[in-house]
Design a protein around this motif. Structure first.
Motif, mmCIF file in Angstrom:
data_model
loop_
_atom_site.group_PDB
_atom_site.id
_atom_site.type_symbol
_atom_site.label_atom_id
_atom_site.label_comp_id
_atom_site.label_asym_id
_atom_site.label_seq_id
_atom_site.Cartn_x
_atom_site.Cartn_y
_atom_site.Cartn_z
ATOM 1 N N LEU A 157 4.762 1.761 7.081
ATOM 2 C CA LEU A 157 3.737 2.233 6.163
ATOM 3 C C LEU A 157 3.688 1.385 4.892
ATOM 4 N N HIS A 158 4.841 1.014 4.379
ATOM 5 C CA HIS A 158 4.889 0.132 3.207
ATOM 6 C C HIS A 158 4.199 -1.197 3.511
ATOM 7 N N LYS A 159 4.503 -1.748 4.671
ATOM 8 C CA LYS A 159 3.902 -3.025 5.071
ATOM 9 C C LYS A 159 2.395 -2.898 5.196
ATOM 10 N N MET A 160 1.955 -1.820 5.807
ATOM 11 C CA MET A 160 0.540 -1.565 6.022
ATOM 12 C C MET A 160 -0.201 -1.449 4.690
ATOM 13 N N LEU A 161 0.387 -0.732 3.746
ATOM 14 C CA LEU A 161 -0.239 -0.537 2.451
ATOM 15 C C LEU A 161 -0.237 -1.823 1.628
ATOM 16 N N ALA A 162 0.807 -2.619 1.793
ATOM 17 C CA ALA A 162 0.866 -3.888 1.065
ATOM 18 C C ALA A 162 -0.185 -4.867 1.586
ATOM 19 N N GLU A 163 -0.419 -4.847 2.889
ATOM 20 C CA GLU A 163 -1.394 -5.760 3.492
ATOM 21 C C GLU A 163 -2.826 -5.358 3.165
ATOM 22 N N ASP A 164 -3.057 -4.055 2.984
ATOM 23 C CA ASP A 164 -4.407 -3.592 2.683
ATOM 24 C C ASP A 164 -4.334 -2.464 1.652
ATOM 25 N N PRO A 165 -4.282 -2.805 0.355
ATOM 26 C CA PRO A 165 -4.164 -1.787 -0.698
ATOM 27 C C PRO A 165 -5.294 -0.765 -0.679
ATOM 28 N N ARG A 166 -6.421 -1.107 -0.076
ATOM 29 C CA ARG A 166 -7.544 -0.171 -0.020
ATOM 30 C C ARG A 166 -7.205 1.083 0.791
ATOM 31 N N LEU A 167 -6.162 0.986 1.618
ATOM 32 C CA LEU A 167 -5.767 2.139 2.425
ATOM 33 C C LEU A 167 -5.137 3.252 1.593
ATOM 34 N N SER A 168 -4.663 2.910 0.403
ATOM 35 C CA SER A 168 -3.885 3.864 -0.390
ATOM 36 C C SER A 168 -4.627 5.171 -0.620
ATOM 37 N N SER A 169 -5.865 5.090 -1.095
ATOM 38 C CA SER A 169 -6.594 6.326 -1.406
ATOM 39 C C SER A 169 -6.887 7.131 -0.140
ATOM 40 N N ARG A 170 -7.247 6.437 0.942
ATOM 41 C CA ARG A 170 -7.559 7.156 2.185
ATOM 42 C C ARG A 170 -6.318 7.835 2.755
#
Length: 234
Positions: A157-170
């Motif tokens: 999850l950390h990797k995923m969020l780092a690669e695409d910060p736009r995912l954070s709010s969703r």
């Protein structure tokens, strides 16, 4: 004319207390068993969203572990002289409905669901297990997701969020929805199946409901801490 005092309630016999406790444990294990079986099915199905074969293997490994937990709980029910299917049936509709309401749309939501829901569910049963006999506590402890798997989910999850910060709010919004649904389900199961009522000598529903409320507050705090570790708002 004075009103006669109410008759004193008959004390609950040791045999009745034992039968009440046994029913409680069967209900608890039935709920856990079906949760593990549906978890196996969910993770196996969600693996299809995986962007890489390695990611698919991660969920596949978790699915295998869930099925192993299911078999372990069923073995305990058999040892108690209970039919696991009969013990699970009262929970089937509630748990299936929960998974239908929280069907992930993609890999990101699938991973977050595995992280949030498994932790909430296990924390709920672990909190109840503190009041149980040693053997039942041991079974519940053994069906918890391993620390290594939890850390792996966090890493992904950390990797995923780092690669695409736009995912954070969703994903923060998705996490709030998941925890809301999970807590509602835990509360419904606790009320419908009288969890904790069988553990007190008086067996009062009001006291049991209060204890379930305390447990739900603990689960909410635990969820907030896990979201903080991901840098997300709970």
């Amino acid at each position: 004319m004075s009103t006669p005092p109410p008759a004193a309630e008959e004390p609950i016999s040791a045999g009745e207390l034992s039968a009440r406790y046994d029913k409680f444990v069967v209900d608890l294990l039935g709920g856990i068993a079906y949760g593990e079986l549906s978890g196996f099915e969910r993770l196996s199905s969600d693996a299809r969203y995986s962007p890489t074969l390695n990611d698919r293997a991660v969920l596949g490994k978790m699915a295998v572990a869930e099925f192993g937990h299911y078999e372990m709980v069923c073995a305990r029910l058999h040892a108690m002289g209970m039919d696991p299917e009969l013990a699970m049936l009262p929970f089937q509709r509630t748990i299936d409905s929960f998974h239908e309401r929280t069907r992930p749309a993609d890999w990101h939501e699938s991973l977050m669901k595995a992280y949030v829901v498994d932790a909430i569910t296990e924390d709920f049963y672990a909190a109840i297990a503190e009041r149980l006999d040693g053997e039942t506590r041991g079974i519940i402890a053994r069906v918890r997701t391993s620390k290594a798997q939890t850390e792996l989910l966090e890493e992904l999850l950390h990797k995923m969020l780092a690669e695409d910060p736009r995912l954070s709010s969703r994903l923060a919004l998705w996490g709030r929805r998941l925890v809301g649904e999970a807590l509602t389900q835990a509360q419904q199961i606790g009320a419908r199946h009288s969890f904790l009522v069988g553990l007190g000598p008086d067996g009062r529903q009001e006291e049991a409901a209060s204890e379930v409320g305390t447990i739900l507050a603990q689960l909410t705090r635990g969820h907030s801490k896990r979201m903080s570790r991901l840098g997300l708002t709970a």
